[in-house]
Design an enzyme around this catalytic site. Structure first.
Site, mmCIF file in Angstrom:
data_model
loop_
_atom_site.group_PDB
_atom_site.id
_atom_site.type_symbol
_atom_site.label_atom_id
_atom_site.label_comp_id
_atom_site.label_asym_id
_atom_site.label_seq_id
_atom_site.Cartn_x
_atom_site.Cartn_y
_atom_site.Cartn_z
ATOM 1 N N HIS A 548 -2.998 4.042 3.909
ATOM 2 C CA HIS A 548 -4.084 4.845 4.330
ATOM 3 C C HIS A 548 -4.341 4.772 5.894
ATOM 4 O O HIS A 548 -4.459 3.693 6.497
ATOM 5 C CB HIS A 548 -5.419 4.571 3.473
ATOM 6 C CG HIS A 548 -5.438 4.934 2.282
ATOM 7 N ND1 HIS A 548 -4.858 4.221 1.170
ATOM 8 C CD2 HIS A 548 -6.349 6.134 1.817
ATOM 9 C CE1 HIS A 548 -5.334 5.089 -0.050
ATOM 10 N NE2 HIS A 548 -5.931 6.177 0.494
ATOM 11 N N ASN A 585 -2.544 -2.573 5.338
ATOM 12 C CA ASN A 585 -3.695 -2.514 4.782
ATOM 13 C C ASN A 585 -4.136 -3.495 3.806
ATOM 14 O O ASN A 585 -5.226 -3.305 3.057
ATOM 15 C CB ASN A 585 -4.074 -0.984 4.334
ATOM 16 C CG ASN A 585 -4.604 -0.413 5.433
ATOM 17 O OD1 ASN A 585 -5.147 -0.634 6.689
ATOM 18 N ND2 ASN A 585 -4.552 1.229 5.755
#
Length: 725
Positions: A548, A585
């Site tokens: 993301h 992430n």
């Protein structure tokens, strides 16, 4: 593992050169003029290297010049790279002069002609893939990660060449020689599901390319033995360029003999699992992938080189381990003695690769090369096979095989429920998106302006800004990645959970079942060729995470549950996805990239933030060959990312800019992307200059907190370095 360059160098020197011997070598080094293969260093460099040894001994830090000088003197002398010309070699290094003896030289000359370079005719970016060697009639062995450049599939069934790609092997490619001995790879026979090993079929081998037998002795049994890694080392940008030029004479991609020693075995991550590999200390580079590690006493393959840590150690697939696999034996691989395969070895991994195959093996001393595969239809039966022994085999319904930890076969039933890839719940009415709000903080923060707007994908109305719930982005149409993203974050409890009692978990918001996984989806408002489909990430052999750019947690907020849910779903558009190595992430207990917002939020004491982020799209980014919905595709993978976190203190804006780069110094896999990440805080003006593709608004420049007291507090809290201008 050593954590500093000095410690790594010290331990490596202790491994290959005992300290008294090292001191003697440096004392005697000026007299090496009679040894042309060892570069003669000026006396000043020798004195500098001697000083470096003394400093290492007492734990003092070396200067870059001292470190380079010591490496440049020791490595060519202790672990040289020897040219192979016309199938022969000359050894002038005193430590390895015994390689020129009649017995060892005869052994090595015999195997040299059976080792070649894996060619990639017509490949758009790679001149060759690595090294391969003959292991059976018409059979080559190389690394799995080499074969996967041009081949698709896993196991021994359903393997194929990637569309538009082919491969071959050239048994020459020697320094100063133009001759070629090229044979095309006709078939991909095996891509091993556990080991970094593959088998390829070629036609046209002669008696000069005789199979090299694989040893049945373990790395522990062979520890301390002299070995020769024979392959085609390529220049490796991860290592010191000057030291490489010294060791390899500035010449790469040609056949080399690299002497060293086997040092036992050790663990290394390989294709999502930890394996016990053979260790050796020869000087290898990318391009040595698939090289035979030859036991010079016997001429047998002790291991298949697949990875290396510069100045630490090298990793190889133990030949003995391959002898345990009946499928490898039955494929026709020649071993130095009669192998005794174990029927269930790596069965879990083979069951995932070839789930419908039931392999029958025998425990006789000489396994047949004729392979028989039986396909039961579910009913018990008895089959009699004459081969020429008569063997009765009773086949019933196949017992389920538990997959390895963390691995799930396609269509598998997990905990009694079918695992599916499901698109998270999202709003199909794109007219409702409002996108990034520049006035969200009470202080206007406009979007950055692209310096080359013609490179961007466009909506039907001609706009390059693509709006979603609580965020916007712009797509670079040829790179097929976002050039920037911008989002608004409201972390107040009443916005994160506006309707108490509802399911705000990731699966709950996405409408996923307990065993479902998320399938990302493209944006219908821009052309498909300007974005990457989910298939690219699902068929990348685990090389990347679906990363993301805008964090799901940052935009999943609203005044109603439906608003939170639709914003959550919008974050799974592939336009918001960038191929990122593992750890980008993912939270690992430390302050990771995705948690920088949290650090700024704590320091600024604010619930509302605006965040801009994106990849650094550099011209030199490495190319990854993957698959999209139309076939093979080459995508440049960013090695750096940037993020600017914005907060407001009353009517005063605060901006905190960061970059994240890959530290490739300790990357173990040659030709691999995986790497640890390193975070830095950076001035807005420096970030703008680094990108070259965006101009940030004046408000952000004026609000830059790098070097301020608050900026230092954020940097200290996140344990970041500051990028100096």
């Amino acid at each position: 593992m050593p954590t500093t360059p000095d410690e790594r160098l010290r331990r490596y020197l202790e491994q290959i050169v005992p300290q008294p011997t090292l001191g003697q070598m440096l004392e005697e080094q000026p007299d090496h003029e009679s040894v042309p293969a060892v570069p003669t260093a000026p006396r000043a460099q020798v004195r500098q290297a001697r000083t470096a040894v003394e400093k290492l001994a007492v734990g003092r830090e070396l200067t870059p010049a001292e470190r380079f000088t010591l490496e440049a003197i020791v490595l060519p002398d202790q672990r040289p790279a020897i040219d192979i010309v016309d199938g022969d070699f000359a050894v002038d290094h005193p430590l390895w002069s015994h390689f020129a003896g009649q017995a060892i030289r005869a052994v090595l000359r015999r195997v040299i002609t059976s080792i070649g370079r894996i060619e990639l005719p017509g490949h758009p970016t790679l001149p060759y893939g690595g090294t391969g060697f003959v292991v059976g009639p018409g059979l080559l062995m190389t690394n799995r990660h080499v074969a996967e450049i041009f081949a698709a599939g896993l196991g021994a069934a359903g393997l194929s060449f990637r569309p538009g790609l082919s491969a071959g092997v050239d048994f020459r490619r020697e320094r100063g020689r133009d001759g070629s001995l090229f044979l095309a790879v006709r078939q991909v026979v095996m891509i091993h599901p556990y080991w970094d090993m593959a088998l390829l079929r070629v036609d046209g081998l002669t008696a000069m390319q005789a199979p090299i037998p694989l040893s049945l002795r373990s790395p522990e049994e062979l520890a301390g033995r002299d070995v020769a890694v024979i392959g085609y080392p390529a220049f490796d940008p991860r290592n010191d360029a000057e030291v490489q030029h010294t060791v390899f004479g500035g010449v790469y991609n040609v056949k080399r003999l690299q002497p060293g020693k086997l040092t036992g075995s050790g663990l290394i991550a390989s294709f999502g699992k930890s394996v016990t590999a053979a260790l050796h200390d020869s000087s290898t580079l990318g391009g040595n992938s698939g090289s035979a590690v030859i036991d010079v006493a016997t001429g047998h393959v002790a291991a298949v080189h697949f990875a290396g840590h510069y100045l630490v150690t090298n990793y190889a697939v133990p030949a003995r381990e391959l002898s345990r696999d009946a499928r490898v034996v039955d494929a026709g691989v020649v071993f130095a003695a009669v192998p005794r395969p174990e029927p269930e070895v790596w069965a879990d991994w083979w069951d995932i690769a070839d789930p419908r195959e039931v392999a029958t093996t025998t425990t006789t001393a000489a396994p047949s090369r004729d392979r028989v595969t039986l396909q039961p239809d579910g009913a018990a039966s008895t089959t009699v096979i004459t081969v020429p022994l008569e063997i009765s085999v009773r086949i019933g319904t196949a017992a389920p095989v538990a997959p390895p930890p963390g691995a799930v076969a396609a269509g598998a039933v997990v905990d009694g429920a079918l695992e599916r890839a499901v698109e998270p719940t999202h709003d199909l009415d794109y007219s409702s998106r409002r996108g990034y709000d520049p006035d969200f903080l009470g202080v206007a923060v406009p979007l950055p302006k692209p310096t080359k707007p013609k490179t961007l994908a466009r909506l039907d109305d001609g706009d390059h800004v693509i709006a979603y719930h609580h965020f916007s982005l712009a797509m670079h149409k040829s790179r097929r990645l976002a050039i920037f993203t911008a989002c608004n974050l409201d972390a107040s409890p009443q916005r994160k959970r506006p309707e108490p009692g509802r399911d705000y978990t990731r699966k709950g918001l996405g409408g996923l079942g307990g065993n479902d996984t998320e399938r990302w989806f493209t944006d219908p408002r821009i052309p498909q060729i300007h974005q990457l489909p989910d298939r690219f990430f699902a068929r990348d052999q685990g090389a990347f995470d679906r990363g993301h750019l805008v964090r799901r947690e940052d935009v999943a907020w609203g005044t109603t549950y439906d608003q939170v849910r639709t914003a959550n779903g919008d974050s799974f558009h592939t336009t918001n996805c960038s191929p990122q190595v593992a750890g980008f992430n993912r939270s690992d207990g430390a302050v990771n990239w995705g948690a920088l917002e949290d650090v700024v939020q704590r320091q600024a004491g604010k619930d509302r933030l605006s965040i801009m982020a994106g990849p650094v799209l550099a011209a030199g980014d490495r190319v990854f060959t993957g698959v999209d919905d139309t076939g093979d595709v080459q995508v440049q993978i960013p090695s750096e990312y940037w993020k600017v976190v914005l907060a407001a203190d009353g009517d005063r804006l605060q901006a905190f800019a960061f970059v994240l780069e890959q530290d490739l110094a300790d990357v173990p896999l040659e030709f691999a992307v995986d790497a640890p990440w390193r975070q830095h805080m950076i001035a807005i003006r420096e970030l703008e200059a680094k990108l070259g593709t965006l101009r940030f608004p004046k408000a952000m420049h004026d609000a830059d907190q790098s070097g301020t007291e608050l900026g230092e507090a954020v940097r200290a809290s996140a344990a970041l370095d500051l990028v100096a201008s």
